[in-house]
Design an enzyme around this catalytic site. Structure first.
Site, PDB file in Angstrom:
ATOM      1  CD  GLU A  78      -5.742   1.849  -2.900  1.00 15.79           C
ATOM      2  OE1 GLU A  78      -6.590   1.375  -3.689  1.00 15.79           O
ATOM      3  OE2 GLU A  78      -5.560   3.058  -2.747  1.00 15.79           O
ATOM      4  CG  HIS A  97       0.149   1.503  -4.195  1.00  9.59           C
ATOM      5  ND1 HIS A  97       0.356   2.537  -5.088  1.00  9.59           N
ATOM      6  CD2 HIS A  97      -0.568   2.037  -3.178  1.00  9.59           C
ATOM      7  CE1 HIS A  97      -0.206   3.641  -4.624  1.00  9.59           C
ATOM      8  NE2 HIS A  97      -0.774   3.361  -3.461  1.00  9.59           N
TER       9      HIS A  97
HETATM   10  P1  13P Z   1      -3.348   0.314   2.941  1.00  9.96           P
HETATM   11  O1  13P Z   1      -2.600   0.504   4.226  1.00  9.96           O
HETATM   12  O2  13P Z   1      -4.833   0.087   3.165  1.00  9.96           O
HETATM   13  O3  13P Z   1      -2.743  -0.734   2.065  1.00  9.96           O
HETATM   14  O4  13P Z   1      -3.304   1.693   2.149  1.00  9.96           O
HETATM   15  C1  13P Z   1      -2.132   2.402   1.963  1.00  9.96           C
HETATM   16  C2  13P Z   1      -2.143   3.223   0.719  1.00  9.96           C
HETATM   17  O5  13P Z   1      -1.082   3.656   0.293  1.00  9.96           O
HETATM   18  C3  13P Z   1      -3.389   3.517   0.012  1.00  9.96           C
HETATM   19  O6  13P Z   1      -3.124   4.112  -1.225  1.00  9.96           O
END
Ligand code: 13P
Length: 268
Positions: A78, A97
């Protein structure tokens, strides 16, 4: 600013907090920190954010291209979403996030967090809009978030989770906690017959407190065009007052639809 290794350790600590508070499951969630105009530290893709050590953390440039990553680690899938926030909000130093249970439930139900129900949420967040659904890892999410990024520091991601950003890692994380606590209280008070909302006057007093504290970030208390003209700020215009935000439009649309249905049912 702390040195790079210290910041990597802080990212791992925040990852632990997010995981331990149940704000992510499995390998979900991602965290980034801006360390210079063209250098950003971020969590790697596909690992539990609750069990990271500093060697896991990757470094990317402003386009999300890898500057440094240890063998076996690639930047978050992301990263484009994070980079868009930094590009469009030069004041932002960190982006978080996560998929906290209650906030994500509201994002799935398509209900933005707009009801003013408690002072802390009104002061810290104002309200929390929903950015329309996008496929993870594509430009769809950054494009959807971009619509709100100038007006808020926290956004729900439709059918996905939540995104918060601020001028420090701790503050971006704290906003995620505030979003989740607000969502949880809103959910529970709805089960208890519906929240008793703060009045417009009470909301304005809280906005005044926020201004007096000189709190940083984007918030209706500072952005509403009414405020600039010395009038009361809207709670959920998101700075679009006059043009009206999607949040405000969504509520108006809902009221219009319900009224039309009631009129039809009653045969008026
Ligand atoms: P990543 O592990 O690639 O950061 O993705 C986790 C996630 O929550 C995607 O929305």
């Amino acid at each position: 600013m702390a040195n790079e290794f210290e910041i990597k350790k802080q990212i791992c600590d925040i990852g632990k907090r997010i995981y331990n508070r149940g704000m992510v499951a499995n390998n979900d969630g991602n965290i980034s920190v801006k360390i210079s105009e063209n250098e950003f530290l971020c969590t790697p893709t596909g690992v539990s954010k609750g069990f990271m050590t500093p060697e896991y953390i990757c470094k990317v440039d402003r386009d999300g291209k890898v500057l440094q990553a240890n063998a076996g680690f690639k930047p978050s899938s992301e990263i484009k979403m994070h980079m868009r926030v930094y590009k469009e909000r030069p004041d932002v130093k960190s982006v978080v996030h996560a998929h906290p249970m209650y906030a994500t439930a509201f994002a799935i139900a398509g209900i933005p967090l707009t009801q003013p129900i408690m002072p802390e949420a009104v002061i810290a967040l104002g309200c929390v809009p929903i950015a329309k659904y996008g496929t993870p890892s594509t430009n769809e999410i950054p494009d959807a978030v971009s619509e709100y990024v100038q007006y808020f520091d926290a956004v729900l991601l439709e059918n996905h989770g939540a995104l918060t950003f601020s001028d420090s890692l701790l503050s971006a994380y704290n906003k995620m906690e505030s979003v989740e606590f607000y969502a949880q209280l809103l959910y529970l008070s709805r089960q208890l017959g519906g929240p008793k909302e703060l009045s417009d006057a009470q909301v304005q007093r809280l906005y005044e407190i926020r201004r007096q504290f000189g709190m940083t970030g984007k918030h209706p208390a500072n952005l509403c065009a009414n405020t600039k003209e010395g009038k009361a700020s809207c709670h959920n215009c998101g700075g679009h007052c006059g043009q009206k935000s999607q949040t405000a439009n969504a509520s108006e649309e809902l009221v219009k639809n319900i009224t039309a249905k009631v009129i039809k049912e009653l045969g008026l």
